[in-house]
Scaffold this motif. Structure first.
Motif, PDB file in Angstrom:
ATOM      1  N   TYR A 181       0.865  -1.224   0.064  1.00  0.00           N
ATOM      2  CA  TYR A 181       0.097  -0.045   0.091  1.00  0.00           C
ATOM      3  C   TYR A 181       0.942   1.364   0.110  1.00  0.00           C
ATOM      4  O   TYR A 181       0.599   2.118  -1.028  1.00  0.00           O
ATOM      5  N   ASN A 182       1.711   1.189   0.882  1.00  0.00           N
ATOM      6  CA  ASN A 182       2.833   2.538   0.921  1.00  0.00           C
ATOM      7  C   ASN A 182       3.565   2.735  -0.323  1.00  0.00           C
ATOM      8  O   ASN A 182       3.741   3.668  -0.886  1.00  0.00           O
ATOM      9  N   ALA A 266     -10.422  -2.532  -3.327  1.00  0.00           N
ATOM     10  CA  ALA A 266      -9.901  -3.693  -3.285  1.00  0.00           C
ATOM     11  C   ALA A 266      -9.886  -4.396  -1.552  1.00  0.00           C
ATOM     12  O   ALA A 266     -10.262  -3.421  -0.879  1.00  0.00           O
ATOM     13  N   GLU A 267      -9.731  -5.509  -1.567  1.00  0.00           N
ATOM     14  CA  GLU A 267      -9.661  -5.957  -0.222  1.00  0.00           C
ATOM     15  C   GLU A 267      -8.802  -7.122  -0.176  1.00  0.00           C
ATOM     16  O   GLU A 267      -8.317  -7.753  -1.029  1.00  0.00           O
ATOM     17  N   MET A 278      -9.148  -1.700   1.246  1.00  0.00           N
ATOM     18  CA  MET A 278      -8.137  -1.277   0.763  1.00  0.00           C
ATOM     19  C   MET A 278      -8.491  -0.138  -0.221  1.00  0.00           C
ATOM     20  O   MET A 278      -9.323  -0.777  -1.203  1.00  0.00           O
ATOM     21  N   ASP A 279      -7.590   0.829  -0.500  1.00  0.00           N
ATOM     22  CA  ASP A 279      -7.954   1.888  -1.624  1.00  0.00           C
ATOM     23  C   ASP A 279      -7.031   2.817  -1.916  1.00  0.00           C
ATOM     24  O   ASP A 279      -7.078   3.928  -1.789  1.00  0.00           O
ATOM     25  N   PRO A 280      -5.627   2.248  -2.194  1.00  0.00           N
ATOM     26  CA  PRO A 280      -4.736   3.376  -2.356  1.00  0.00           C
ATOM     27  C   PRO A 280      -4.746   3.986  -3.572  1.00  0.00           C
ATOM     28  O   PRO A 280      -4.193   5.426  -3.728  1.00  0.00           O
ATOM     29  N   ALA A 281      -5.751   3.636  -4.642  1.00  0.00           N
ATOM     30  CA  ALA A 281      -5.982   4.514  -5.672  1.00  0.00           C
ATOM     31  C   ALA A 281      -6.872   5.870  -5.331  1.00  0.00           C
ATOM     32  O   ALA A 281      -6.415   6.604  -6.192  1.00  0.00           O
ATOM     33  N   ASP A 282      -7.470   5.519  -4.510  1.00  0.00           N
ATOM     34  CA  ASP A 282      -8.139   7.185  -4.116  1.00  0.00           C
ATOM     35  C   ASP A 282      -7.306   8.115  -3.278  1.00  0.00           C
ATOM     36  O   ASP A 282      -7.519   9.121  -3.529  1.00  0.00           O
ATOM     37  N   VAL A 283      -6.321   7.523  -2.628  1.00  0.00           N
ATOM     38  CA  VAL A 283      -5.166   8.380  -1.930  1.00  0.00           C
ATOM     39  C   VAL A 283      -4.763   9.075  -3.252  1.00  0.00           C
ATOM     40  O   VAL A 283      -4.539  10.306  -3.152  1.00  0.00           O
ATOM     41  N   LEU A 284      -4.207   8.504  -4.170  1.00  0.00           N
ATOM     42  CA  LEU A 284      -3.522   9.050  -5.221  1.00  0.00           C
ATOM     43  C   LEU A 284      -4.518  10.247  -5.951  1.00  0.00           C
ATOM     44  O   LEU A 284      -4.009  11.065  -6.685  1.00  0.00           O
ATOM     45  N   LYS A 285      -5.689   9.687  -6.105  1.00  0.00           N
ATOM     46  CA  LYS A 285      -6.690  10.372  -6.841  1.00  0.00           C
ATOM     47  C   LYS A 285      -6.793  11.959  -5.994  1.00  0.00           C
ATOM     48  O   LYS A 285      -6.787  12.845  -6.649  1.00  0.00           O
ATOM     49  N   GLY A 309      -7.940   0.018   5.401  1.00  0.00           N
ATOM     50  CA  GLY A 309      -8.678  -0.527   6.379  1.00  0.00           C
ATOM     51  C   GLY A 309     -10.165  -0.153   6.372  1.00  0.00           C
ATOM     52  O   GLY A 309     -11.002  -0.848   6.917  1.00  0.00           O
ATOM     53  N   ASN A 310     -10.353   1.017   5.743  1.00  0.00           N
ATOM     54  CA  ASN A 310     -11.895   1.736   5.995  1.00  0.00           C
ATOM     55  C   ASN A 310     -12.112   2.217   4.583  1.00  0.00           C
ATOM     56  O   ASN A 310     -11.204   2.491   3.742  1.00  0.00           O
ATOM     57  N   TRP A 311     -13.445   2.360   4.367  1.00  0.00           N
ATOM     58  CA  TRP A 311     -13.941   3.204   3.314  1.00  0.00           C
ATOM     59  C   TRP A 311     -15.408   3.639   3.505  1.00  0.00           C
ATOM     60  O   TRP A 311     -15.775   3.208   4.519  1.00  0.00           O
TER      61      TRP A 311
END
Length: 368
Positions: A181-182, A266-267, A278-285, A309-311
């Motif tokens: 993720y990181n 994702a999960e 899990m959602d690293p894509a939305d962090v990048l968005k 861990g959350n959404w």
């Protein structure tokens, strides 16, 4: 690569450039509507998700409209109905993957074609308490499937090599997925020029020194690297339903018209926790579209922390399927994943699922 160097390499587009040029006082005022991003356990929220299609005339035509087929502690389906003048229509399921869809067929001479399918769903926020473990179990067959490769996500070659490098030194599954993720947040970027949600082709993505794409690419990369590291994981394909309660425009729908609001999450399965969001894509968005300082921006940090861990429950899942066969097609027809309407005309062939206007389809979400 340092974030400052990455920012130079990525050549931010017009939107990001405008943010950079914005005076700091104006930027602060624009961001005043944001709240600290921290989804909490919530009550169920009801939505009617509708997809309507008016396919062009000309020969026998079939359309396949994805419908929610995921029932979990964070989502449940209450019923599906359809209306229109299709010669036939029925809810069908790809037996290999469990993905459900409405298959509607129009006769060659039929004009003024229309079909609409509506599913009532309920969703709620998905959260985790990392300080607590429990005795959770999953069907071994499900976990085995969540470790398998697919046509767009092979687990050998560059995918396996990247997974080994990214997770070096990690000894537990939690440490492995945290490292993955990181790494995605620090080493990849949201490419605004990527069509739709991306192809999810992991080998093509990793062939670039700075991997860029959208959610099917970036969250798909998380899933692929987790699987290649021996940690069960899966993509979840769906669409946004409503705005974020925290004021972030990029992690929610901007209107009831959600035709272009598809989003893949994702999960991963972690012993003692079960399936974890899990959602690293939305962090990048958020980094690309809502800030001018990348992860150093205070708007990004809570999103980065929370989406491990959350959404929010402002999104609905269609399915978790790869390599989906479209039931009832004249010849064996499959798609790498089913997140957009699909169409096949006798005369003109496959429709472009990313061209909603030409297809032509519309997707709406309304509170129920």
């Amino acid at each position: 690569m340092p974030l400052t160097s990455r920012r130079a390499v990525l050549k931010l587009g017009v939107a990001a450039a405008a943010m950079v040029a914005m005076p700091r006082l104006v930027l602060a005022a624009a961001q005043s509507a944001y709240r600290h991003y921290a989804p909490q356990a919530s009550d169920w929220r009801g939505f009617d998700l509708s997809t309507s299609v008016t396919p062009p005339d000309g020969g026998a035509t079939s359309v396949w409209l994805p419908i929610p087929s995921v029932d979990t502690p964070w989502q449940r389906t209450l019923g599906t109905k359809w209306t229109g003048n299709a010669a036939s229509a029925e809810v069908v399921t790809d037996p290999a993957t469990g993905a459900s869809m409405l298959h509607a067929r129009f006769d060659a001479a039929q004009t003024d074609r229309k079909v609409e399918v509506t599913t009532r769903v309920e969703t709620r926020n998905r959260t985790i308490d990392w300080s607590k473990k429990s005795d959770v179990h999953e069907d071994p067959a499900v976990l085995k499937e969540a470790l398998a490769s697919s046509s767009i996500a092979p687990l050998d070659g560059i995918v396996a090599e990247t997974a080994r490098r990214v997770t070096a030194g990690a000894t537990t599954d939690v440490e492995k997925v945290r490292a993955i993720y990181n790494w995605i947040v620090a080493s990849c970027f949201r490419n605004v020029d990527t069509p739709g949600c991306g192809s999810g082709d992991l080998k093509a993505l990793l062939a670039s020194a700075t991997p860029g794409g959208k959610c099917a690419d970036l969250n798909g990369l998380f899933v692929g690297l987790a699987r290649a590291s021996g940690v069960p994981a899966r993509d979840i394909y769906g669409v946004r339903l409503a705005a974020s309660e925290f004021g972030y425009s990029q992690v929610g729908a901007s209107s009831p018209d959600v035709t272009s609001a598809q989003h893949c999450r994702a999960e991963t399965w972690l012993e003692g926790y079960g399936w974890v969001a899990m959602d690293p894509a939305d962090v990048l968005k958020v980094m690309r579209k809502e800030t001018d300082r990348w992860i150093r921006d205070p708007l990004v940090a809570p999103v980065d922390a929370a989406l491990f861990g959350n959404w929010e429950g402002n999104w609905v899942a269609y399915n978790m399927a790869h390599d989906v066969v479209l039931p009832g097609a004249a010849s064996a027809t499959s798609v790498p994943f089913l997140m957009y309407p699909q169409g096949l005309a006798e005369r003109s062939g496959r429709f472009d699922e990313l061209d909603a206007k030409a297809f032509s389809y519309k997707i709406t979400a309304a509170a129920a």
